[in-house]
Design a protein around this motif. Sequence first.
Motif, PDB file in Angstrom:
ATOM      1  N   SER A  79      53.365 -57.109  11.949  1.00 39.90           N
ATOM      2  CA  SER A  79      53.285 -57.732  10.623  1.00 39.90           C
ATOM      3  C   SER A  79      54.527 -57.439   9.793  1.00 39.90           C
ATOM      4  O   SER A  79      54.875 -58.206   8.880  1.00 39.90           O
ATOM      5  CB  SER A  79      52.034 -57.245   9.883  1.00 39.90           C
TER       6      SER A  79
ATOM      7  N   LEU B 106      57.306 -62.630  10.101  1.00 41.56           N
ATOM      8  CA  LEU B 106      57.645 -63.891  10.767  1.00 41.56           C
ATOM      9  C   LEU B 106      56.896 -65.065  10.152  1.00 41.56           C
ATOM     10  O   LEU B 106      55.782 -64.922   9.632  1.00 41.56           O
ATOM     11  CB  LEU B 106      57.326 -63.793  12.260  1.00 41.56           C
ATOM     12  N   THR B 107      57.487 -66.238  10.251  1.00 40.03           N
ATOM     13  CA  THR B 107      56.861 -67.468   9.765  1.00 40.03           C
ATOM     14  C   THR B 107      55.817 -67.946  10.769  1.00 40.03           C
ATOM     15  O   THR B 107      56.088 -68.020  11.970  1.00 40.03           O
ATOM     16  CB  THR B 107      57.913 -68.574   9.575  1.00 40.03           C
ATOM     17  N   ILE B 108      54.626 -68.261  10.295  1.00 42.03           N
ATOM     18  CA  ILE B 108      53.549 -68.730  11.167  1.00 42.03           C
ATOM     19  C   ILE B 108      53.775 -70.189  11.551  1.00 42.03           C
ATOM     20  O   ILE B 108      53.999 -71.036  10.689  1.00 42.03           O
ATOM     21  CB  ILE B 108      52.174 -68.571  10.486  1.00 42.03           C
ATOM     22  N   LYS B 109      53.723 -70.468  12.858  1.00 42.41           N
ATOM     23  CA  LYS B 109      53.806 -71.851  13.349  1.00 42.41           C
ATOM     24  C   LYS B 109      52.420 -72.408  13.651  1.00 42.41           C
ATOM     25  O   LYS B 109      52.105 -73.537  13.295  1.00 42.41           O
ATOM     26  CB  LYS B 109      54.658 -71.899  14.622  1.00 42.41           C
TER      27      LYS B 109
ATOM     28  N   ARG C 133      48.388 -71.212  13.283  1.00 38.68           N
ATOM     29  CA  ARG C 133      47.518 -70.186  12.709  1.00 38.68           C
ATOM     30  C   ARG C 133      46.556 -69.618  13.740  1.00 38.68           C
ATOM     31  O   ARG C 133      46.268 -70.208  14.776  1.00 38.68           O
ATOM     32  CB  ARG C 133      46.744 -70.758  11.520  1.00 38.68           C
TER      33      ARG C 133
ATOM     34  N   GLU D 242      48.013 -65.967  17.578  1.00 43.50           N
ATOM     35  CA  GLU D 242      48.744 -66.590  16.482  1.00 43.50           C
ATOM     36  C   GLU D 242      50.194 -66.753  16.949  1.00 43.50           C
ATOM     37  O   GLU D 242      50.770 -65.845  17.548  1.00 43.50           O
ATOM     38  CB  GLU D 242      48.684 -65.743  15.209  1.00 43.50           C
TER      39      GLU D 242
ATOM     40  N   TYR E 210      54.082 -67.435  16.027  1.00 42.94           N
ATOM     41  CA  TYR E 210      55.069 -67.332  14.956  1.00 42.94           C
ATOM     42  C   TYR E 210      56.378 -67.979  15.396  1.00 42.94           C
ATOM     43  O   TYR E 210      56.571 -68.280  16.578  1.00 42.94           O
ATOM     44  CB  TYR E 210      55.339 -65.860  14.613  1.00 42.94           C
ATOM     45  N   LYS E 211      57.264 -68.163  14.472  1.00 41.85           N
ATOM     46  CA  LYS E 211      58.593 -68.637  14.805  1.00 41.85           C
ATOM     47  C   LYS E 211      59.351 -67.493  15.483  1.00 41.85           C
ATOM     48  O   LYS E 211      59.758 -66.535  14.850  1.00 41.85           O
ATOM     49  CB  LYS E 211      59.332 -69.089  13.540  1.00 41.85           C
TER      50      LYS E 211
END
Length: 476
Positions: A411, A415-418, A420, A435, A437-438
């Motif tokens: 966490s 990171l940006t979530i791609k 969910r 999940e 992430y990018k």
Amino acid sequence: MVIFQKVLVLFLLFFFLVSCFNTNISAAASSVSLLQKEKELDRISALPGQPKVAFSQFSGYVTVNQEHGRALFYWLTEASSLPEKKPLVLWLNGGPGCSSVAYGASEEIGPFRINITASSLFLNKYSWNREANLLFLESPAGVGFSYTNTSSDLKNSGDKRTAQDALIFLLRWMSRFPGYKYREFYIAGESYAGHYVPQLAKIIVDYNKKHSNSIINLKGFIVGNAVTDNYYDSIGTVTYWWTHSMISDQTYKSILNHCNFSADKATKPCDDAVYYAMNREFGDIDQYSIYAPTCTTTLSDNNNTNIIKHMRLKNSLLRRRVSGYDPCTESYAEKYYNRKDVQKAMHANTTGSIPYKWTACSDVLIKNWKDSENSVLPTYKFLISAGLRIWVFSGDTDSVVPVTATRFSLSHLNLTIKTRWYPWYSGGQVGGWTEVYKGLTFATVRGAGHEVPLFQPKRAFVLFKSFLAGKELPKS
């Protein structure tokens, strides 16, 4: 006369160049022939008690430091179909000081399992060599059959040298096995290999930047129940113990009050609080899979496995030095790989220079580990920016490097979530949650302990197939 002399000079020059060319060709051919011979000498015709298989196997040694006499032992099990078209996956176990042959190969992702009497092998239905060529490495020197002729090496091993030796191993191994040069390559592992895997990936990326025609075509890595960050891992571990009713409210508060998780060394009040939790409140459970039954078979008195296990757990909060452990299957491996006929078939300990028995873990390495990064999160950031495919997974019944530890650590990558959080499926059942992430995919494996493929082989196989394909885990 002058013309004749010029022609003579040109002829002699041509003859000299042809001779040099032929000499170079001959030397190159001789070198290729030697490497081919080394490869064939490493071929395993069959292991004792092994069922018939169609795929090829090789095992042996690669010297990584001539001066010190450090040599690493490997075992390659090629893909069960179309090996020439499948990627190469290097598997590393943790410890530090535990064997990839004992764990990864023999009770997790390898093609064979050892029976209870250690007299024969049987097939693993969900072996990862259905999808890839698997290269198991016993690393660093002193683990399993890997050795050093310099005894001080055993007392000053650490993260940096382990990564450097692994890189040298890969370069020299691929010269022996040229068919794997430039092949799509991935690294996989678990537990303290949460250090080994990204650290090796980083020095490969650095090496490839300096060598434009590098033979190592690294595409990504995947790690499970991985030691990641001392501080966040420790907080997440204690949280897991409390949320899974393994410890009391009073002990939970005592650990939080007395343990400085950002310090390099524990204090006596912290040690006492953790000791009380493990020895008074946990009960007789397998801490690597808290809902699994414990093994009642006692390992032989002539090894230090139980001592190692206790020590690893005692240090688990502040120095994340733990490895996969199953109390029963590990004992089968120790019996099998100490058999002389097995060692002969695997070209292991060929000179008899290893003065000790093969063990799943080396207590000398574990006790004397020198350099260990407090956090590999900066390494993750570097590798994400390098564009590698990165997956992190976690069996959710492990209390040693638990899912909460991994989630707390990851966490802090922010990171940006791609995609969910959602449940993924295997065989019509929820296999876990994930999940995307990018730059990184995180997944849990439902009902799996520290060694995910041991407890949930089918779900682990689905996870691995999805990783190799670069596809999200199935949603139905």
